[in-house]
Design a protein around this motif. Sequence first.
Motif, PDB file in Angstrom:
ATOM      1  N   GLY A 114       7.678   9.108 -10.680  1.00 56.57           N
ATOM      2  CA  GLY A 114       6.392   9.622 -11.120  1.00 56.57           C
ATOM      3  C   GLY A 114       5.171   8.983 -10.505  1.00 56.57           C
ATOM      4  O   GLY A 114       4.049   9.349 -10.850  1.00 56.57           O
ATOM      5  N   ALA A 115       5.359   8.027  -9.598  1.00 59.93           N
ATOM      6  CA  ALA A 115       4.191   7.442  -8.925  1.00 59.93           C
ATOM      7  C   ALA A 115       3.534   8.510  -8.057  1.00 59.93           C
ATOM      8  O   ALA A 115       4.219   9.339  -7.459  1.00 59.93           O
ATOM      9  CB  ALA A 115       4.610   6.249  -8.074  1.00 59.93           C
ATOM     10  N   CYS A 116       2.233   8.476  -7.984  1.00 58.48           N
ATOM     11  CA  CYS A 116       1.514   9.455  -7.163  1.00 58.48           C
ATOM     12  C   CYS A 116       1.122   8.868  -5.811  1.00 58.48           C
ATOM     13  O   CYS A 116       0.683   9.592  -4.924  1.00 58.48           O
ATOM     14  CB  CYS A 116       0.286   9.976  -7.885  1.00 58.48           C
ATOM     15  SG  CYS A 116      -0.936   8.711  -8.249  1.00 58.48           S
ATOM     16  N   ASP A 117       1.313   7.555  -5.657  1.00 60.03           N
ATOM     17  CA  ASP A 117       0.915   6.894  -4.417  1.00 60.03           C
ATOM     18  C   ASP A 117       1.645   5.566  -4.314  1.00 60.03           C
ATOM     19  O   ASP A 117       2.189   5.050  -5.306  1.00 60.03           O
ATOM     20  CB  ASP A 117      -0.600   6.657  -4.428  1.00 60.03           C
ATOM     21  CG  ASP A 117      -1.209   6.479  -3.053  1.00 60.03           C
ATOM     22  OD1 ASP A 117      -0.463   6.384  -2.056  1.00 60.03           O
ATOM     23  OD2 ASP A 117      -2.454   6.431  -2.971  1.00 60.03           O
ATOM     24  N   TYR A 118       1.644   5.013  -3.099  1.00 56.60           N
ATOM     25  CA  TYR A 118       2.256   3.719  -2.841  1.00 56.60           C
ATOM     26  C   TYR A 118       1.364   2.956  -1.871  1.00 56.60           C
ATOM     27  O   TYR A 118       0.912   3.513  -0.876  1.00 56.60           O
ATOM     28  CB  TYR A 118       3.653   3.888  -2.233  1.00 56.60           C
ATOM     29  CG  TYR A 118       4.255   2.588  -1.744  1.00 56.60           C
ATOM     30  CD1 TYR A 118       4.875   1.719  -2.632  1.00 56.60           C
ATOM     31  CD2 TYR A 118       4.165   2.219  -0.406  1.00 56.60           C
ATOM     32  CE1 TYR A 118       5.405   0.517  -2.197  1.00 56.60           C
ATOM     33  CE2 TYR A 118       4.689   1.013   0.035  1.00 56.60           C
ATOM     34  CZ  TYR A 118       5.314   0.169  -0.869  1.00 56.60           C
ATOM     35  OH  TYR A 118       5.830  -1.018  -0.437  1.00 56.60           O
ATOM     36  N   ILE A 119       1.115   1.679  -2.171  1.00 53.34           N
ATOM     37  CA  ILE A 119       0.350   0.809  -1.281  1.00 53.34           C
ATOM     38  C   ILE A 119       1.191  -0.437  -1.034  1.00 53.34           C
ATOM     39  O   ILE A 119       1.600  -1.114  -1.983  1.00 53.34           O
ATOM     40  CB  ILE A 119      -1.003   0.389  -1.894  1.00 53.34           C
ATOM     41  CG1 ILE A 119      -1.810   1.597  -2.352  1.00 53.34           C
ATOM     42  CG2 ILE A 119      -1.799  -0.429  -0.883  1.00 53.34           C
ATOM     43  CD1 ILE A 119      -3.064   1.218  -3.121  1.00 53.34           C
ATOM     44  N   PRO A 120       1.450  -0.758   0.238  1.00 51.76           N
ATOM     45  CA  PRO A 120       2.217  -1.977   0.525  1.00 51.76           C
ATOM     46  C   PRO A 120       1.363  -3.230   0.349  1.00 51.76           C
ATOM     47  O   PRO A 120       0.152  -3.203   0.547  1.00 51.76           O
ATOM     48  CB  PRO A 120       2.625  -1.793   1.990  1.00 51.76           C
ATOM     49  CG  PRO A 120       1.586  -0.915   2.568  1.00 51.76           C
ATOM     50  CD  PRO A 120       1.126  -0.009   1.448  1.00 51.76           C
ATOM     51  N   LYS A 121       2.016  -4.311  -0.043  1.00 53.22           N
ATOM     52  CA  LYS A 121       1.358  -5.613  -0.108  1.00 53.22           C
ATOM     53  C   LYS A 121       1.506  -6.270   1.252  1.00 53.22           C
ATOM     54  O   LYS A 121       2.484  -6.012   1.938  1.00 53.22           O
ATOM     55  CB  LYS A 121       2.000  -6.490  -1.175  1.00 53.22           C
ATOM     56  CG  LYS A 121       1.620  -6.101  -2.578  1.00 53.22           C
ATOM     57  CD  LYS A 121       2.224  -7.100  -3.537  1.00 53.22           C
ATOM     58  CE  LYS A 121       1.775  -6.861  -4.943  1.00 53.22           C
ATOM     59  NZ  LYS A 121       2.322  -7.860  -5.865  1.00 53.22           N
ATOM     60  N   PRO A 122       0.606  -7.120   1.653  1.00 53.92           N
ATOM     61  CA  PRO A 122      -0.561  -7.566   0.893  1.00 53.92           C
ATOM     62  C   PRO A 122      -1.627  -6.480   0.813  1.00 53.92           C
ATOM     63  O   PRO A 122      -1.828  -5.724   1.766  1.00 53.92           O
ATOM     64  CB  PRO A 122      -1.067  -8.773   1.685  1.00 53.92           C
ATOM     65  CG  PRO A 122      -0.582  -8.546   3.075  1.00 53.92           C
ATOM     66  CD  PRO A 122       0.694  -7.773   2.954  1.00 53.92           C
ATOM     67  N   LEU A 123      -2.281  -6.417  -0.336  1.00 51.42           N
ATOM     68  CA  LEU A 123      -3.311  -5.405  -0.562  1.00 51.42           C
ATOM     69  C   LEU A 123      -4.606  -5.796   0.130  1.00 51.42           C
ATOM     70  O   LEU A 123      -4.975  -6.965   0.160  1.00 51.42           O
ATOM     71  CB  LEU A 123      -3.576  -5.255  -2.066  1.00 51.42           C
ATOM     72  CG  LEU A 123      -2.403  -4.812  -2.925  1.00 51.42           C
ATOM     73  CD1 LEU A 123      -2.802  -4.838  -4.389  1.00 51.42           C
ATOM     74  CD2 LEU A 123      -1.925  -3.443  -2.524  1.00 51.42           C
TER      75      LEU A 123
END
Length: 142
Positions: A114-123
Amino acid sequence: MSQLPRSATKFTLQRTAAVRSRKVLVVESNPAMAEIEVLVLATAGHEVISAPTAEHALTLARRWNPDLVLLELDLPDLPGVHLCRQLRQRSPIPIIAVSLDGNPDTIGDAYAAGACDYIPKPLRSGELLDHIRVHLTAPQAA
């Protein structure tokens, strides 16, 4: 070149002001990372609260009704994907998954939950704020 009507500019400013006051729940087990995320979001004008565990996040989500969740996928008490699924069953709010693990299967599982987005770390602060802005101004967030 024609000028925009005053009402268009005014609408944009009102919309931006409304977005800044949105509530963001940060679910992050690393205290230093949580502090940075909260500081970046609060400085951008968001109302922010953080939770270090899935259990705490569920309690806060029920009581606080956030407009967006920033969800670390590697939590100490429950996989972030399971928390994402539980949050999604409760509400259609945007859930942005974040993780140091760039494994395509992990990312796919987050989207399936159900996630609408993904951002890799490091942010990166600017990138984080851009993603949040997009999801808070999307039609489902209005």
